[in-house]
Scaffold this motif. Structure first.
Motif: not given
Length: 393
Positions: A273-279
């Motif tokens: 979730d975090v990596g997908g949201y940030a990228a």
């Protein structure tokens, strides 16, 4: 072909009427017809000239540009509105279709709440500070139950999350007049989670079959016909979707190093979730599934892979004591399964016509909105960890 355009005073053919002028003439004719339907010919406000006719005071060149106005019959109100709309300045042929210009209905959640459209949201579509605060609170509860309390405390959190998720699902499908038999589903959820923790995969499968069958029979005995068959089928789906998939979390917890396995599995889902949201916010350009989930991008998926793989390798080389490639595989497989679960729930919500399954978790939606990816990733993580690390019992 003969030219029927009127001639001006000098005998020359007048310039053709523009589209806007033609619309204005139609509007005047429609107003004249509507005004004179019951009271006789309408007159202009400047001197008794019938509406739609050329004023004697107008210049000779102006009359031909307006064009002759034929006598008209009374025009319905809808036609008058259409004529008024045509004089807005934009050509009717260039106007977008009605279905494109109509405002879309406000999104809603399963409990009927309509979000306030005046509250601004960040680019990612959620209130990030609130979402982070709620996520940290949930994380602290999970870590405390895994390492500072007994394992049974975490099992209680799993059962509670499943129960709330089933309740939210029942409210969501209720917008399509589908009634889930919640009582047998909740009882079966407790049995499935405890059976998986104490007796393994076989017990989980048996408990799942008993729960689905019991819920099916419960609903059919409550009333027959097509509605009962529809509700009973939905109960079977709910059994497999929520408590059965959650049972694999209990299977991971049952190992001697179960808390670390569960923590690694949850960390992979959070990294997704975090990596997908940030990228996605920083680099997102190419939509992954614009119809199902418009905010997901391929760039965000790459960010999920990078962060989840790094977390998986770190945990595998650290507390789990496995090979580095297993952490890489765990991160990649977890991202694929979690993304599939997220898209599956988005498709379900789109079919039901709801935005969120609930509002219990501010910044996230409902509990089912938070655990949709976790449910799909649980069996994948359990299988990978079982193959690499063994049963651990």
């Amino acid at each position: 072909m003969a030219d029927h355009r009127p001639a001006d005073a000098s005998g020359q053919t007048a310039a053709p009427m523009t589209r806007r002028e033609r619309r204005e003439a139609e509007r005047r004719a429609a107003r004249a017809a509507a005004g004179g339907a019951g009271t006789g010919p309408a007159t202009s406000a400047t001197g008794g000239t019938p509406a739609g006719a050329v004023s004697p005071a107008a210049s000779p060149a102006e009359a031909p540009r307006r064009g002759p106005v034929e006598p008209t019959q009374p025009v319905p109100t809808a036609a008058l509105a259409a004529a008024d709309a045509g004089a807005s300045g934009a050509a009717a042929d260039d106007a977008p279709p009605a279905e494109e210009t109509a405002s879309e209905p406000a999104p809603r959640v399963a409990d009927g709440h309509v979000p306030d459209p005046t509250v601004p949201l960040p680019p990612g579509g959620r209130n990030v500070p609130v979402a982070i605060a709620v996520g940290l609170g949930l994380g602290l509860a999970v870590v405390a139950s895994l390492f500072f309390w007994r394992k049974e405390a975490f099992l209680g959190i799993v059962v509670l999350a499943c129960g709330i998720g089933l309740w939210e699902l029942s409210r969501a499908v209720g917008v399509r007049d589908i009634r889930l038999p919640l009582l047998p589903l909740l009882v079966g959820t407790v049995g499935m989670v405890i059976s998986a923790y104490t007796a393994g995969v076989e017990a989980l499968l048996v408990a799942c079959v008993l729960t689905a069958g019991g819920a099916f029979v419960w609903r059919v005995l409550d009333g027959g016909g097509i509605p009962a068959l529809r509700d009973a089928t939905a109960a079977v789906f709910a059994t497999g979707y929520v408590p059965f998939l959650a049972g694999f979390v209990a299977l991971m917890l049952a190992a001697d190093d179960g808390p670390w396995r569960v923590l690694a599995f949850i960390a992979i889902c959070v990294s997704n979730d975090v990596g997908g949201y940030a990228a996605g916010v920083m680099f997102g350009r190419t939509r992954m599934a614009p119809i199902v989930s418009p905010k997901k991008s391929w760039e965000g998926l790459i960010g999920s892979f990078v962060l989840a793989s790094a977390v998986g390798v770190g945990l595998m080389l650290g507390p789990l004591g496995g090979p580095w490639w297993a952490g890489l595989a765990l991160g990649a497989a977890g991202v694929l399964a979690a993304t599939l679960g997220d898209l599956a729930e988005s498709l379900l919500k789109r079919d039901l016509g709801v935005k969120d399954m609930g509002t219990l978790l501010p910044g996230h939606g409902g509990v089912l909105d938070r655990v949709d990816s976790v449910l799909f990733a649980a069996p994948v993580a359990f299988l990978l960890l079982h193959l690499v690390l063994g049963s651990g019992r």
